[in-house]
Each structure stands twice: as C-alpha cells, then as structure tokens.
Design a protein around this motif. Structure first.
Motif, PDB file in Angstrom:
ATOM      1  N   SER A  10       0.844  -1.210   0.000  1.00 52.00           N
ATOM      2  CA  SER A  10       0.000   0.000   0.000  1.00 52.00           C
ATOM      3  C   SER A  10       0.877   1.258   0.000  1.00 52.00           C
ATOM      4  N   TRP A  11       1.959   1.207   0.756  1.00 49.79           N
ATOM      5  CA  TRP A  11       2.881   2.336   0.792  1.00 49.79           C
ATOM      6  C   TRP A  11       3.456   2.600  -0.598  1.00 49.79           C
ATOM      7  N   LEU A  12       3.826   1.527  -1.297  1.00 54.22           N
ATOM      8  CA  LEU A  12       4.333   1.675  -2.662  1.00 54.22           C
ATOM      9  C   LEU A  12       3.248   2.221  -3.582  1.00 54.22           C
ATOM     10  N   ALA A  13       2.019   1.743  -3.369  1.00 57.24           N
ATOM     11  CA  ALA A  13       0.902   2.242  -4.179  1.00 57.24           C
ATOM     12  C   ALA A  13       0.743   3.745  -3.977  1.00 57.24           C
ATOM     13  N   GLY A  14       0.876   4.166  -2.716  1.00 55.49           N
ATOM     14  CA  GLY A  14       0.749   5.597  -2.404  1.00 55.49           C
ATOM     15  C   GLY A  14       1.817   6.426  -3.100  1.00 55.49           C
ATOM     16  N   ARG A  15       2.950   5.821  -3.377  1.00 59.41           N
ATOM     17  CA  ARG A  15       4.018   6.535  -4.087  1.00 59.41           C
ATOM     18  C   ARG A  15       3.962   6.300  -5.590  1.00 59.41           C
ATOM     19  N   LYS A  16       2.898   5.620  -6.043  1.00 57.24           N
ATOM     20  CA  LYS A  16       2.743   5.320  -7.490  1.00 57.24           C
ATOM     21  C   LYS A  16       3.942   4.532  -8.010  1.00 57.24           C
ATOM     22  N   SER A  17       4.471   3.660  -7.196  1.00 57.56           N
ATOM     23  CA  SER A  17       5.677   2.926  -7.596  1.00 57.56           C
ATOM     24  C   SER A  17       5.388   1.490  -8.021  1.00 57.56           C
ATOM     25  N   LEU A  18       4.140   1.088  -8.066  1.00 60.94           N
ATOM     26  CA  LEU A  18       3.831  -0.287  -8.465  1.00 60.94           C
ATOM     27  C   LEU A  18       3.631  -0.354  -9.976  1.00 60.94           C
ATOM     28  N   ALA A  19       3.959  -1.517 -10.541  1.00 61.88           N
ATOM     29  CA  ALA A  19       3.726  -1.702 -11.970  1.00 61.88           C
ATOM     30  C   ALA A  19       2.255  -2.038 -12.228  1.00 61.88           C
ATOM     31  N   GLY A  20       1.578  -2.660 -11.248  1.00 68.49           N
ATOM     32  CA  GLY A  20       0.173  -3.020 -11.418  1.00 68.49           C
ATOM     33  C   GLY A  20      -0.664  -2.445 -10.285  1.00 68.49           C
ATOM     34  N   LYS A  21      -1.928  -2.775 -10.276  1.00 70.39           N
ATOM     35  CA  LYS A  21      -2.788  -2.304  -9.195  1.00 70.39           C
ATOM     36  C   LYS A  21      -2.459  -3.060  -7.908  1.00 70.39           C
ATOM     37  N   PRO A  22      -2.611  -2.401  -6.759  1.00 71.38           N
ATOM     38  CA  PRO A  22      -2.253  -3.065  -5.502  1.00 71.38           C
ATOM     39  C   PRO A  22      -3.053  -4.356  -5.269  1.00 71.38           C
ATOM     40  N   GLU A  23      -4.331  -4.380  -5.644  1.00 75.00           N
ATOM     41  CA  GLU A  23      -5.112  -5.603  -5.408  1.00 75.00           C
ATOM     42  C   GLU A  23      -4.648  -6.720  -6.339  1.00 75.00           C
ATOM     43  N   ARG A  24      -4.000  -6.353  -7.435  1.00 77.09           N
ATOM     44  CA  ARG A  24      -3.396  -7.355  -8.315  1.00 77.09           C
ATOM     45  C   ARG A  24      -2.078  -7.862  -7.682  1.00 77.09           C
ATOM     46  N   VAL A  25      -1.294  -6.943  -7.117  1.00 78.33           N
ATOM     47  CA  VAL A  25      -0.028  -7.345  -6.494  1.00 78.33           C
ATOM     48  C   VAL A  25      -0.310  -8.371  -5.393  1.00 78.33           C
ATOM     49  N   MET A  26      -1.248  -8.025  -4.523  1.00 74.01           N
ATOM     50  CA  MET A  26      -1.582  -8.917  -3.410  1.00 74.01           C
ATOM     51  C   MET A  26      -2.828  -9.705  -3.793  1.00 74.01           C
ATOM     52  N   HIS A  27      -2.670 -10.627  -4.723  1.00 76.20           N
ATOM     53  CA  HIS A  27      -3.863 -11.262  -5.292  1.00 76.20           C
ATOM     54  C   HIS A  27      -4.418 -12.391  -4.432  1.00 76.20           C
ATOM     55  N   ARG A  28      -3.745 -12.717  -3.366  1.00 71.28           N
ATOM     56  CA  ARG A  28      -4.236 -13.718  -2.420  1.00 71.28           C
ATOM     57  C   ARG A  28      -3.782 -13.302  -1.028  1.00 71.28           C
ATOM     58  N   SER A  29      -4.423 -13.844  -0.007  1.00 75.95           N
ATOM     59  CA  SER A  29      -3.842 -13.724   1.336  1.00 75.95           C
ATOM     60  C   SER A  29      -3.275 -15.085   1.720  1.00 75.95           C
ATOM     61  N   VAL A  30      -2.287 -15.078   2.627  1.00 73.00           N
ATOM     62  CA  VAL A  30      -1.777 -16.342   3.175  1.00 73.00           C
ATOM     63  C   VAL A  30      -1.726 -16.252   4.692  1.00 73.00           C
ATOM     64  N   ALA A  31      -1.991 -17.381   5.309  1.00 73.84           N
ATOM     65  CA  ALA A  31      -1.881 -17.496   6.758  1.00 73.84           C
ATOM     66  C   ALA A  31      -1.403 -18.913   7.039  1.00 73.84           C
ATOM     67  N   ALA A  32      -0.875 -19.132   8.232  1.00 74.65           N
ATOM     68  CA  ALA A  32      -0.321 -20.452   8.526  1.00 74.65           C
ATOM     69  C   ALA A  32      -0.606 -20.835   9.963  1.00 74.65           C
ATOM     70  N   VAL A  33      -0.680 -22.134  10.179  1.00 75.95           N
ATOM     71  CA  VAL A  33      -0.930 -22.613  11.530  1.00 75.95           C
ATOM     72  C   VAL A  33      -0.232 -23.961  11.700  1.00 75.95           C
ATOM     73  N   SER A  34       0.115 -24.273  12.955  1.00 77.51           N
ATOM     74  CA  SER A  34       0.672 -25.594  13.227  1.00 77.51           C
ATOM     75  C   SER A  34      -0.435 -26.494  13.758  1.00 77.51           C
ATOM     76  N   VAL A  35      -0.345 -27.751  13.422  1.00 82.72           N
ATOM     77  CA  VAL A  35      -1.241 -28.763  13.981  1.00 82.72           C
ATOM     78  C   VAL A  35      -0.380 -29.955  14.391  1.00 82.72           C
ATOM     79  N   GLY A  36      -0.939 -30.801  15.224  1.00 81.28           N
ATOM     80  CA  GLY A  36      -0.147 -31.954  15.641  1.00 81.28           C
ATOM     81  C   GLY A  36      -1.028 -32.995  16.291  1.00 81.28           C
ATOM     82  N   ILE A  37      -0.477 -34.171  16.414  1.00 80.33           N
ATOM     83  CA  ILE A  37      -1.194 -35.239  17.107  1.00 80.33           C
ATOM     84  C   ILE A  37      -0.526 -35.438  18.462  1.00 80.33           C
ATOM     85  N   VAL A  38      -1.289 -35.160  19.493  1.00 77.74           N
ATOM     86  CA  VAL A  38      -0.777 -35.314  20.855  1.00 77.74           C
ATOM     87  C   VAL A  38      -1.662 -36.333  21.558  1.00 77.74           C
ATOM     88  N   ALA A  39      -1.045 -37.336  22.105  1.00 78.56           N
ATOM     89  CA  ALA A  39      -1.793 -38.415  22.764  1.00 78.56           C
ATOM     90  C   ALA A  39      -2.908 -38.919  21.847  1.00 78.56           C
TER      91      ALA A  39
END
Lengths: 242, 242, 242, 242, 242, 242
Positions: free
Chosen positions: A143-172
C-alpha cells in the motif's frame, strides 16, 4: 485430555495483529499467537538485486530469527557463532516461499521487499505466526508503494491472495490446532500448513517426530489446519480493515 | 502429455542400489534414480556426542552435499564460500529426521552413525534418492555393528522399519511420480514424501512453487507417492537380500 | 622387501581413466590409481574473472576436495567447519599450477576452465591421480571449446604439452613408485613429481617426513618418478585416443 | 646478465640474525636477507595439545603471516577477510615441517613450541628467511627450557640438527641464488630448498612458473642451493655463538 | 609510591619516532613509548571507496593489530580464529576517528589512506602510541601525495592539525601519565586522551576498571594528559623537522 | 535554537522502564527513551565459564544488537554477514563494563548473568538506554537468585551501586542532553556518560565527530550529563519500587 490452557482441540490461541508497531518500516506488525510474539517488518527498496534487473519482476524475501532469550533457556546469537543455523535457514526459506505465493511479482514491478520476522518471545508456532503477521506487514508495504505510485500493477493485483499459517499436531492420539510449546514437545506428529484465504494449500510440511502417521491421521490434521487458517485469514482481514 | 523419457505418469525411473561401492565405510551405497547418482556412506563411531553420554541412546545424523559440477552449471563449493547454504541445511535435516524414524536408538546403544549423501550427478530427486540409498547404507552399518557385538539390542529391533522417499509433482495439471530435472522446473506443485515399508508416512513436504494446490490435488499426489515408495521399499529389500 | 600388493618397486598400480563419467561437465574423468578414485571435472565458462578482462588470456584453476568418508576414518566437512584446511589449499594450488603449465593461455583466449578434483576414495597418491586425471578432463573441455569455435588458437596449440604426476618415496631404504596409503605412512621421504609427456619437470616436491635425504637418494627418486610419469603419459594418450 | 644489486649468481644477500629482538618471547630473532625482514618468535607452552597428551612427545608448529604493507602494494588482512589464504597455509606448513625435522620430539618432552614468522618487509625469499631465522629462535627457546630443567632429554639431543633454507631460480637461463623480488618475478623456474647443516635435504620444492625444467637444470639449482644453505648454517652458528 | 621505572608521576617514557622504518609504504614510522613498539604505515590509494565516489572527499581509515607474541603470553591470531575481536575493532575505530580529526578530507581530494598500526611489542599504551606514530606516517603520506601533485588542497590545509594521544590512570590513588603494563593492570581508573597540538580534545575515554571516579579525579587526569599530549606533539614536530 | 521535540537543552525524553516485558528471562525490561526502544533481558546460568571456575567470583557480560529495521533504512543482519561489526562489539563491551561496575562479583558467587540488549527501534541513545534498562533487568535477576538462595552474599551487597547512562552533545554550539537521532547526526561533539546513583563516573566517552572540543565544553557536557544520570537513577528506583 485437557490442553494446558483449556482450549478445545480445534481452537486457536488468542491472536492479535498490531499494525504500525514500529515507526521506521514501510509495514510493521507485532503478531501474537498466545505467548508467541513476533515482530514482522516489511522493508521496501526500489530496484531489485542485480541478477533480476531488467526483468520487470519484483522480489520478496524473508529472514527469520529469534532473540537469544525468546526461549526458556538462552541460545547463543547466530551473529556471535558466525553462522546461521539449519533451523533458521529452513524457516526463513519457508516464510519467503509462502509470501511470494501471494504476490504477483510482475504487478509489483522492480521493487524489493524484505520481510524480517524476529521472535521476541516463543511459545510454539513461531514460524506460522511469522507467516501470518508478515502477510499483513507486506500488505501495508505494498500500500505504501501504491501511495508513491511505484507499483507496476494495481495493488489488489499485487496482493492477489492472502496467506496465513498454523501448526497442527497429534498429541496423545488426538489432532490439535495451534500447538503451544509443551504440546509441540509432546507431539507424535507435527505439521505446519500454509493456506490462502480461499482455503487452497501453499505449503504442507508434516513430520513424524517420534513416530509415523497414517493417511487417516494426515487427513484429520489437514482438516483442522484448514479451518484454523480460514480463521486466521479472517483476523488478517479485520486487522487490515481497522 | 509425454514425459521426456517416455515414462508413464506413475512410473519410477530405473533405480539401482549398488552396495559396497567404496571400501572404507561401514556401509556404502551408490544409488541411482535415472541420471541422479548419489554416494551414500554410513560411518560408525563407537560412543555418542558429549551431550548424549550416559543416556543409553545412540545417534544418527546426516549430511548432504553436491559436488560443484553435479549440476548443469557449476556451483561454488560451500567450503570455499565458508558457509552451508539454506538448501543444504534443509535437506541434511530432512535426511537425518527420516533415517532416525527407522532406527530404535535405544537398541542401537551408545553408537553414532553419520550418513553422508554426496550427489555426484543431479537430475532431480536428489534428496529422495539420498534417503532411499542412505537407508541401505545404514542397514549395512548396523549389521557391521551387530557383527562386532556392539549393539544394545537385536539388529532387527534397531532397524525396526524401512524408509524410502520419492518426489511427486503436478506438471501441466497432471500428477507425476519421480520428477526428473526438467519436470521439476516445470512443476506447479512439488512434493517430497517419505514412507515406511508398511506405507505409513514419515514426512510430507508439499510446496506450491508458482501456485497453490487444492485438497484434491494433494490427495492425488499422496496416492501416487505412496505407491512409488512401496516400489522403492521392494528395491531396497532386493538389494539387501543380494 | 615385498610391497603390500606384490608390485615391483618401480611398478605403477593399475591405472584407469574413464572419460565422460558424468554427463554435465564439458570434461569429466574418473581416474583410478589402484584403490584411489578421483572424479575430475572440467567446467568451462566463457569470459574470465574481472581482473583479467581485456588481457586476451584465458584462466585455468583447480579445486581439490575429499568426500568425508573417502578415508579410513571420517573427516569433518570443510564446508561445515566453515573453512578450507591447509592441506586442501596446498593441493588445489599444486593442481592448478601443474595444469596451467600445459596450457597456452593466449591460445585459450578469454575462457575460464575450473578443474574440480573430488576424491571419492583415497589410498595414497590422491594429488598425483588428480593431476593425471584432470589433464584428460581439461583436454576434453578444450576440444569442446574447439567444437564451438571459441578458442583463440588451435586446440593443439592450447594444449601444447601433456602433464602427469606420480608419488615416489623411500620406504625401508628403497625407492618405490606410486605409494599406496600404508607405504605413504611408512615412507622416510615422500616426493611428488609432475612431468610433461616429454619428460621435463613441471613441479618437484620432496619432503623428509621423519628424516632427511641425501642427493643420491633424491636422484634415485627422480629416476623412478620420471619413468612412472612417462608411463602415465602413455595411459593418457590411450584414453584420449579411444 | 647483471643482478639488480650486483651480486654474483651464487652469492647470498647480506644476512643478519638479531637474537633477542623482542623481550617477551622465549626466543626471538629478526632475520634479514637483504631487504626481506622477518620477525621470528618462539613461544613455549608446557604441555601439549590434547590429542598428544601422555605420548611423551613434544610439539612444534609454525605460523607465517605478512603485515599488510610488507609488500609494494597493500594487501587486505587475513583477519579482516576472515580466512587464511592458500599461500599462507602452504608456507606455514612448510616452516613447521622444516623445523620439526631438526627437533627430536621425544627429547623435547611434552612441551609445545609455536614459531611465529611475521614478515615486516618483503623482498623475495620470505619463506626461506623465515625458516633460517626460526631455527635460531627455536634454539633459544629450547635453551630456555633447558635452563628450567623442563626437557626430557639433553638440549643438544633435542636440537640434533640445524636447518636453513634458501630460494634459487633460473632467470634468463642462468641459475641464481637467493632471489630478490624482481628476480623472483622474472624466474622461469623457482625452487625453495631446505637443508641441514650437514648438507642433507629436508625439503625441495621446485616449480616451473611459466615453463618446465630439465634434469640438468634441476641439478644445477640443487648445487647452488646446497652451497647457499651451508653458508646460512654458518651464519646461524655464528649468531648462536655470540 | 615509586613507578617501576622510577619515573615521576607526570613523566612520559622515552619516546622515539623512527620515520622511514620500512621502504614500501608512502609513510612508515616505528614508534616506541618505552617498551611498547608499534609499526605504523600509511598506504595511499588514488581514488576512494565506491560509496564515496564523486563526493570530492578523501578517506582515511585505520587497522590495528598485535603480533601473536607481542605480549607476555602468546595470543591466537585473529586470522586463524577467523574473526576480529572486540578489542581490536574498538581500537581500530578509535585510531581512525582520531586521525580523521586532523585531516581536511576535502583538501585531501579523492585519495584514500589506510593507516596500519601493528604492535610488535606491547608494554601498555599501544593504542596511544599507535595514534601518535600514525600521525607522523600520515603526514609523510600526504607529503608524498603533494609531491605527486595529487592533493585537492595545499598540504598544510590537508593536515590542518596534529594529533597525539596518551594514557593516564589512577594507581594507588595517584594520577600517573603514560602507564606501562604493570601500572595499567593495577589502575583503578584508566583513561585515553587524544589531543590536538593546540591542546584541544579529540577524544576522551575514561573507564573505572574496578571502581568509579569522581569529577575531581577526572579533572586531575585530564590535566596530566593534556600536558603529556603537548609533549608528544613536540616530539612529532621534531621528528617531522628532521 | 529549538529542539525537534521542543525539549529544553537539559531535558530528558520521556523515559519508561517496563519490567517483566517478556516471560522467560530472569529479568526483562523494555526501556524507552522517547522513540528509542530496547528490550533488555538478564539470563542467569548457575556456574561460570571454565577459566573462572573455583575463583568464587561470578560473571556478568552483555551483548548488544539491533533488529535489521530498527533504523530508518534496513541493515543486513550480522548473522547473515557472518561477523559482528566493530560498532556492535564496542557497545557490547561498554555495556558489560558498565554493569560489572555495579556488581560485587564475589557476593554474586559462581553465577553467570548475560545481559542481552536488543534494539527494537532506534532514535539515538541506544547504548545509553541499554545500560539504563539492563541495570533494572540485572537487579531483577539478582533478586531471582536471592529467592533461590543462590547468592554468595546479600543481594544489596551484590548490587552495591546503581548505574545509568545518557548521551550528551554539542549541537550548534549548545550542550544538549539525551540526543535524538537528528540531533546526534548534527552534533559537533558527542559524549556518552555512565554514572552511579551517587553521581560518580563509571565511564566517559567523548568524541569530536567533526571537530574538537575545549576543556570548557567538556566541563559543560559533564555537568548536564551528571544531572541527566541522576534523573535516570530516580526513574530506576521508581521502577524497582513498583
């Protein structure tokens, strides 16, 4: 069998994403998964490394580290030992790959973003908290780059997905979401799952720490992890909306 | 869509496991998966590292490396650069974890075994070939210890499982087994799967190189990988019987 | 006094030079002097290091290394220790100097060739086997450049001499050719001799390991080494003719 | 053809050996071969490295280095670059081997002596000046140990030989003794010879820098070097007598 | 309370500044403060580091090191340990800052000067002797540049001040000038003071080694240090006049 | 001339000392001097380094570091560069010396305490904030040891003094207390002063960045620094009382 903090098996720890925690970086987020606390900063440089010049593509990379006393006993600094350990390398690479999966490097244009994930306090899940927080810091940097007009594409195109991560495990014998440190140590199987906001997989890393696991166990872990990631994606959306 | 060497999608490359390829180590195997050629040696030391003394447990670890011209263009030596790269660290750790999964460290007793996997020629799948070959070298080293009456338990107890590994990936939308280099580069999703001879999982690492993958794609990859690992387990059994 | 493998004092071990042992390099030779086995590869890069640009001269350099279990007991990897040892440096420099002695760098033009000599199995004479094998790999790399019309001069001008090397030593008072490991350890004097195919010297390095040596002993060692090198030159010619 | 300083082909430069140049070490000698100036110190530690304990044998080792501006243009410090270069390693090893050749390690007993040879000013022949000076410093250190009754044997048994070294080379077809820098650069063949006071050889290292050399040339070089070493041995005797 | 060498509390040790001690550098001074002996060389390069190009400003920097046996017991070489220690870093930075204080970098023009201060023998005050000697070496290097008409300004403008340094300390309650090693070890407070020839301060570093110090003690130390520096400035003037 | 944040020349920035900021360390303090934010943790180990065993004395040491994006532009990690920079070394040593000045190592007994000062955000004065915060963390760690009856002496004996530190400087001719970054860059003279709670000096480091300073200026700086340190000592007392 009760979890140390009384959570249900498929329950995340309290998650907070504090944007703008520090003033210098183009994006900065203090992410907390319970007692795990990671400062994620996104640093923008205009231009790309030499080997990438003229390609029209941007570059996103990540570095992970722990403060020496983030853990219960003090670890020597990697700067003092003069080299990066295998675990640090492995996690830095995982974070970088995961974040690149949500960026369109062509739309980013010839800009570089470094994501620094420094664990201030560790209680399990530091790499998954790092990815989840770094996504928000990266979003702010774009977004900061977008504010400076420094992106080659639209910001929603740059960040075309979100990612998140979590750990899981088998305990007992039971699949658990978002392991804290004592659960992580006790886990028979340990898995880190990185998902997009739409529920697709970006990365799946499962390890039988002391044992092996069946296809059925793997399926159960993926189920609980997928739900956990969707919940984290929602937390990211809320943080970015505020 | 045809594979470069005309294989079926679920077909392994020709696999050879040459035992005793070198004379000094307690176990040594030259493993070949098509054009990929890795020298796996197992080196036994009586005793364990200091932090493990008196525990009654043995120790198994692994180191992976590539000769500078194992690949199409020459890479600088890590010894010359003065540090181990992230990829090397990551793979060494994967091989070590995988091999420890098939060893009962109590039955091994206070003996240490280092598995060195040196890639002499690379054509995709070097880490999975390394695991598959190192298992056979490790088996020979444990037999050597048994011959010297140096094990704490019976050899069949020490090596209570076999492990083998294979890469799978989605290329042009299709799940393929045992990717060669050109397939690996083209893969949308890349997964390394380590299984026991009984078909349980030891480690699963899937990465969306350029994209993401759905649960259905993940399932298809696991199916083909499981079958490939069983075939490799059979090749290991034959090599050890000869 | 009998040699361990029954050879005459002035007899080489069986020598094999297998060209094209690996597929990627522009030249690759597996050289065997008895139980010593070294993979020599020649890697071509068009252009020269920065400090040499515009000189019209090419560049030839060498790197020597041992796999950790090439020897009877395992050595730590130099990449893990984070630095190159003195012995490795010394041998790499010797191989580089020796090979440069047979190349006309002006006729090579601004091309660089790196010779990697990786010892897969060691039984004495690894540096001399490396030089002998690297010459053949270098020859093939120069032919490859000739095939691409990338040489500044004619190939026979580039490779205006051949070089081969052999170790000699005094064991129990007797000069022996091509020492194997147990002889090397027992030697009172140890000498490595590098000769051209015409019998001139390129490099002579004699060391009194535990003692000193007279001019007469030195002369006897040079006699036997010169003959050994001529025999190796013949083996090189045959390998290149096949 | 005249030498730059008007010497005869078989003439050494003026040699000075100043004992006790610095006050702290057990032996210290400033050695000068013309414009080459090396500070050689011998440091005694009672006891030996761990791997040698209980053997009854002593240990002698050497380290060579150049001050950054010992040469005509400044070189970066190896401490700043974070690693020892190949040339430094090679010379340190040569000095250590040469000095061990004159010591009876059993008579030395479990004492360690480190010889540091630091080049303060370089004008060719720094390694041979180092060996020649280090012998005198070592002698003084052994006498110091004798004075403390810390030797296992008699001092004359410990130092049962003297060693000295000189460089020789062929310049414009003529064998020259003790090359200065400009001669060294111009030499077609360059040889370093280490001899005992009795005229036996300890080490011979000859290199055809730009060319090759015949047996006759080698013989001529050895002749002139042997005489030079005898002259240096005489200078050592005089220095130790004063 | 008597000083080990019978000096008055405010008396310097004998100071010598030998210009031109070595032949290669553009400036070279062997400075002695009693038993402390440091070789200071100034190496000129035309041009400046990349980050400074086009600024019109010159660059002056310093590196300090000790020979391994400059002290009473041998220290390991920093090149062998593979890294620079904290003390070395600290002193190198102090010398560099102090010398830059006496140079007008604009008048120097785009030239670089490296000051190497190598301690050949240490008896306290090595850093202050280094600064005092390096000033003279720097002066000679600037004169050399003037002789080549390579300065942007007049030489007296480039070297618009002189700098000298001395250590002071409180031993047994008394302020002493120019501590030798045994005094330094016994000092309750230790201070290094760098002054210009006009008596202004360039750097003041005071440390309560084992204790603390009052403002009155600080004042007494500054008084004696200022006088000592003026005396050293006079010695520098004499050396440069000769 | 106005300060950027409107402070009087002798006014500190707002200071906060948050005890117990992280849960694992025996002492942990987040110290803030305006926009400068440092996490100081104290880690206790029972026992001392080998060279100190049996002395009856404890050991206190410090390590300082900055997160890569603590500053306005990102710096490379020292762990990635493989070595600690000179500035880091210098500050770590200063913090260690300063904290040792307030501890009676005999009363501490054979316990070790490491103080880690990690700068999360930098706006000038990071080393002085580190010392001020580390004192409080150290106090808490000593109390923790007292609670375990692990001290050799009484806790008030162990911590027999307090220490605090502040930067002062001359900007545009005027002495200013507690410089923020823009003032630090503009300062003609820069001084760091470490004082005890009683107003004695522990360390004084003054540097003429671009110029020199007179005795009168030095006196003015010491005056303002002394008052600033007393104010910080009061803030420490309040934090420890709460």
């Amino acid at each position: 069998m009760a979890r140390p903090d009384g959570r249900r098996p498929d329950q995340l720890r309290p998650v907070t994403l504090t944007r703008g925690w520090s003033t210098h970086p183009e994006g900065s987020v203090l992410v907390e998964f319970g007692g795990t606390r990671v400062l994620c900063t996104a640093s923008v440089t205009e231009g790309v490394p030499r080997w990438r010049k003229g390609s029209g593509l941007g570059w996103v990379t990540a570095e992970y580290a722990m403060l020496p006393r983030a853990t219960n006993t003090r670890s020597d600094r990697e700067s003092v030992r003069g080299k990066i350990g295998g675990r640090t390398h492995e996690i830095s690479r995982l974070i970088g790959r995961s974040l690149r999966a949500c960026v369109d490097l062509k739309a980013l244009g010839e800009n570089s973003i470094v994501l620094d994930c420094d664990v201030l306090q560790a209680d399990g899940g530091t790499r998954t908290a790092s990815i989840t927080g770094a996504y928000v810091a990266l979003y702010d940097a774009v977004s900061w780059l977008a504010g400076r007009k420094s992106l080659a594409g639209k910001p929603e195109r740059v960040m075309h997905r979100s990612v998140a991560a979590v750990s899981v495990g088998i305990v007992a014998g039971e699949p658990l979401l978002d392991l804290c440190y004592v659960e992580d140590v006790a886990a028979e199987v340990d898995m880190n799952v990185v998902c997009t906001g739409e529920g697709d997989f970006v990365e799946v890393q499962g390890t039988g720490e002391d044992g092996v696991f069946s296809r059925a166990q793997l399926d159960a872990l993926l189920d609980v992890a997928s739900l956990g990631c969707l919940e984290l994606a929602e937390a990211q959306r809320k943080a970015l909306a505020s």
